[in-house]
Design a protein around this motif. Structure first.
Motif, PDB file in Angstrom:
ATOM      1  N   LEU A   1      -7.291   3.355  -2.277  1.00 31.96           N
ATOM      2  CA  LEU A   1      -5.920   2.878  -2.098  1.00 31.96           C
ATOM      3  C   LEU A   1      -5.162   2.954  -3.411  1.00 31.96           C
ATOM      4  O   LEU A   1      -5.748   2.816  -4.507  1.00 31.96           O
TER       5      LEU A   1
ATOM      6  N   ILE B   1       0.859  -1.183   0.000  1.00 32.68           N
ATOM      7  CA  ILE B   1       0.000   0.000   0.000  1.00 32.68           C
ATOM      8  C   ILE B   1       0.899   1.239   0.000  1.00 32.68           C
ATOM      9  O   ILE B   1       1.696   1.463   0.917  1.00 32.68           O
TER      10      ILE B   1
ATOM     11  N   VAL C   1      -1.977   0.791  -4.683  1.00 30.81           N
ATOM     12  CA  VAL C   1      -1.191  -0.373  -4.280  1.00 30.81           C
ATOM     13  C   VAL C   1      -0.186  -0.700  -5.370  1.00 30.81           C
ATOM     14  O   VAL C   1      -0.530  -0.755  -6.558  1.00 30.81           O
TER      15      VAL C   1
END
Length: 821
Positions: free
Chosen positions: A107, A94, A109
């Motif tokens: 997010l 992350i 990632v």
């Protein structure tokens, strides 16, 4: 370590700084993805909203920031278990997290190594699994990717993807440059897989393939397929654009030509006519087949000289195309309460019909695209079949058109004539659709039982098979139009007096609803509610001037008319009203005073007899009883296309005049009824000792027998008079009269069984009209008495029988059956 750069409140960004730990160690949390396949060494944006996924992210951020990204097998499952996700995924770090005010997380990632899930160690509150790395395999030849086949695949993938980037707008040109500069086949496959919009299954297959050479081969196949789809799409778009450009060019040129002619004052009437037709056709939303045909005919019209006969033919054809309601429709009024009020206001009784219409409206409300219904109203004349069709249309809010099928003897009257004939025109169906002005009217085909074909085959009944078939009439093709016309939204209502003359295949396509006729009480209510007010209005009289008492109306019903419907009743009421109107006008003209409001006049029974004279049927009941008040005479009940009727059967005997006894039948009896006489006679002769023991056994060998049914000018046929004939013969033999006010109907067998008959309701109505108080009928018809109105059932005694002996006991056994007080 993890450093929080800013406060992680709602809408704040959390930056993750510091080096993440490398290598693959487990166990790690598993984050299932829906419709997203992770790719190693690529950045992946994600949106997380499920409670367990949010908790997983919180725990990961509190740890080493690592998790496993795995695609779900079924995107519809929100919280898949171990068996609901693929085994191969990607370890991710992350990099950035954003909390949105609605509680979800955004997010970013970074994908790293490809891994396989080997064993799940936890399933709650989220999945945790042990993993093993799946490194790329370049093959046995050269770890630097120097295999000739690998190099060839590398270049083919680059070239094909470059072509796709040039043709697809969502891929930037920078991506084409980046792909061209990549020498590593692994990085090439990962970049293209992550950038291209291909199916989830294809992406997962590429992810699971560790052999780089096989992966590039599969990627090449996918790219070739995508390039072919893009090429086909480009061709289609080019064709559509070309057609649009051509149409626009023609439009501009025509407008310029029109402006030049107007400027020069050279307006051509033919051009104006063609332009008007073209505008009308363009304004219609025609089906593709029809639009193509109309456009073809319009171009023909432009090239045909105006003086040519063909010019008028083509112009008339196009005018018919323009006049039809191809997509114009009315909106159905689906208010069941309002529909019931309209039906009740227009017609008294007829509950079966009204319930069927309300059922149709209810189905249309639940399923708006339901096919139209095809109803067939069968009943004697004057019961309101045609007017009922108008009421149905008014209750549904549909346009109404009536087609008379009586006397139609040619299939071309239904389908129209082909345009090769002089004076050709569409058939009655298409003409009715034009007149209705909508594509979903109520079309009433009146007197469908009176269609008749000429010769063999090709009759109007054959054409009606397609019109009245819901599976075919959506592409009804009239011979004149020669293009399909949709009749599936039309509600067809047909009427008939009898079903015998309607062919079986045509009858099978319709829902039969029978109207048997009205009782005397129903006729009284109909006269008060509808007939009298309508006749007063038609003759210029007000209801405040003239009224009819119930005794007067009953007299008209019983003494002046003898019918199943009310057509003659309304005619007799009209006669009375006309005579009263004449008296009012003569009185005003004889008086010198100015016209004043006439005094209220109530028509009584005596006044009816004074105005109309003696009724046609006055004393008919007594005459019937007088005729049957002797041995050898019995009263039967018959069904006719105009309703039920009574039938008197007379039997007489005389000493034989020749060497052999004879049987004579008169009264214009049909073949079936003559067989009924012989069957009844055979049963009586075979059971003579039981039914008439006092008669000698050789009586029939010594006498000639004559069976007569009066009203000899009227043809008669059918088996339902069997028990009446047998009763008349036994009455003649025994000398016993048939009980007064008794009528009967039923078919017999040679063994003496009484078989069921049809039309019991019509026959019961005829019995009431003729003063009959007891009806003998087959026991198997006992269930049919539910169709008879309750007031009529309460006034007639039904005797249900299984055998002829029971008939004779009821008719000749001295049962106390007589007129009621």
């Amino acid at each position: 370590m993890i450093e929080i750069v800013s406060d992680p409140g709602a809408g704040q960004v959390v930056e993750i700084q510091g080096e993440g730990e490398s290598g693959v160690r487990g166990p790690l949390p598993v984050l299932p993805l829906r419709d997203v396949v992770p790719v190693p060494d690529t950045m992946l944006p994600l949106a997380v909203g499920q409670e367990r996924s949010v908790r997983l992210v919180d725990d990961v951020l509190a740890g080493d920031r690592r998790l496993v990204l795995v695609t779900s097998r079924d995107a519809a499952v929100e919280a898949p278990g171990p068996e609901g996700i693929h085994e191969v995924g990607v370890v991710g770090h992350i990099v950035r997290m954003l909390k949105v005010p609605d509680g979800t997380l955004r997010l970013l990632v970074q994908g790293t190594q490809r891994v396989r899930l080997t064993r799940f160690t936890k399933t709650e509150p989220y999945l945790v699994a042990e993993i093993e790395e799946l490194p790329d395999q370049l093959g046995p030849e050269g770890e630097d990717g120097s295999s000739p086949e690998l190099v060839a695949l590398h270049r083919s993938v680059q070239e094909t993807f470059s072509k796709i980037v040039e043709a697809v707008p969502y891929l930037p040109e920078e991506l084409q440059i980046a792909v061209a500069n990549i020498d590593d086949p692994v990085a090439l496959s990962q970049l293209i897989t992550g950038s291209l919009r291909i199916g989830t299954d294809d992406k997962q297959e590429l992810l699971e393939q560790v052999d780089v050479q096989a992966r590039l081969r599969r990627l090449m196949a996918i790219l070739a397929r995508e390039l072919e789809v893009i090429s086909i799409g480009s061709e289609i778009q080019s064709q559509v654009q070309s057609e649009l450009d051509k149409g626009q060019r023609e439009y501009v040129l025509r407008q310029q030509l029109k402006a030049i002619r107007e400027e020069l004052g050279e307006e051509d009437p033919l051009e104006a006519e063609l332009a008007e037709l073209r505008e009308q056709l363009d304004a219609l939303d025609l089906p593709e087949v029809v639009a193509t045909q109309a456009d073809r005919e319009l171009h023909r019209l432009e090239s045909i000289p105006q003086a040519s006969a063909e010019h008028g033919v083509v112009r008339t054809y196009l005018e018919w195309i323009v006049s039809l309601p191809w997509n114009d429709r009315t909106r159905d009024d689906l208010d069941l309460h309002r529909a019931r009020e309209i039906l009740d206001a227009d017609h008294h009784g007829l509950e079966d019909i009204k319930d069927r219409i309300l059922e149709f409206l209810a189905v249309r409300q639940l399923k708006p695209d339901a096919r139209g219904s095809i109803l067939c109203l069968v009943g004697p004349p004057g019961v309101g079949k045609t007017s009922l069709g108008k009421s149905i249309a008014r209750a549904m809010g549909r346009n109404f058109e009536r087609i008379s099928a009586g006397g139609v003897r040619d299939e071309a009257e239904i389908r129209g004539h082909r345009r090769t004939y002089i004076g050709a025109m569409p058939g009655t169906i298409i003409r009715a659709m034009r007149d209705s002005g909508s594509s979903n009217p109520l079309l009433m085909i009146d007197e469908i039982d009176k269609m008749g074909s000429v010769g063999s085959g090709g009759g109007p009944e054959s054409a009606m098979l397609e019109v009245l078939d819901p599976e075919q009439n959506d592409t009804f093709r009239d011979h004149y139009l020669d293009v399909p016309f949709d009749l599936s939204r039309v509600m067809f209502v047909t009427t008939a007096n009898t079903l015998d003359t309607i062919p079986g295949p045509l009858r099978d396509r319709m829902e039969i609803i029978r109207l048997a006729g009205y009782t005397a009480q129903e006729k009284l209510e109909i006269a008060k509610r509808y007939l009298v007010p309508r006749q007063l209005e038609r003759h210029g009289l007000r209801r405040s001037w003239v009224g009819f008492g119930d005794p007067a109306l009953r007299t008209l019903i019983e003494d002046y008319t003898r019918e199943s419907g009310v057509r003659n009743l309304e005619r007799e009421i009209g006669r009375v009203v006309r005579k009263i109107a004449r008296e009012i006008v003569e009185q005003e003209q004889d008086d010198d005073a100015p016209p004043a409001k006439p005094k209220r006049l109530t028509v009584s029974q005596a006044r009816v007899e004074e105005l109309l004279g003696r009724g046609t049927w006055a004393g008919a009941d007594e005459a019937l009883r007088r005729r049957t008040r002797r041995a050898g005479v019995a009263t039967g009940l018959a069904w006719t296309p105009v309703g039920g009727d009574v039938l008197v059967v007379e039997a007489a005997a005389m000493p034989k005049s020749g060497s052999q006894p004879t049987l004579t039948t008169t009264g214009q009896l049909g073949d079936v009824m003559q067989e009924s006489v012989r069957a009844a006679l055979t049963w009586v002769r075979g059971n003579l000792a039981g039914v008439a023991p006092e008669v000698a056994q050789d009586w029939f060998s010594q006498h000639d027998l004559h069976v007569h049914v009066p009203a000899g000018a009227t043809p008669k046929d059918g088996p339902s008079a069997d028990i009446t004939i047998a009763t008349a013969i036994v009455s003649l033999l025994t000398g016993r009269e048939v009980a007064q006010h008794v009528a009967m109907t039923g078919e017999i067998t040679l063994t003496g069984e009484v078989l069921p008959i049809g039309g019991l309701k019509e026959k019961a109505l005829a019995a009431q009209r003729n003063g009959v108080r007891c009806v003998i009928a087959p026991r198997e018809n006992e269930r049919d008495q539910e169709d008879i109105p309750e007031p009529l059932r309460s006034r007639i005694d039904f005797v249900w029988v299984d055998r002829v002996e029971q008939v004779l006991e009821a008719a000749l056994g001295g049962l106390p059956v007589g007129p009621r007080g």
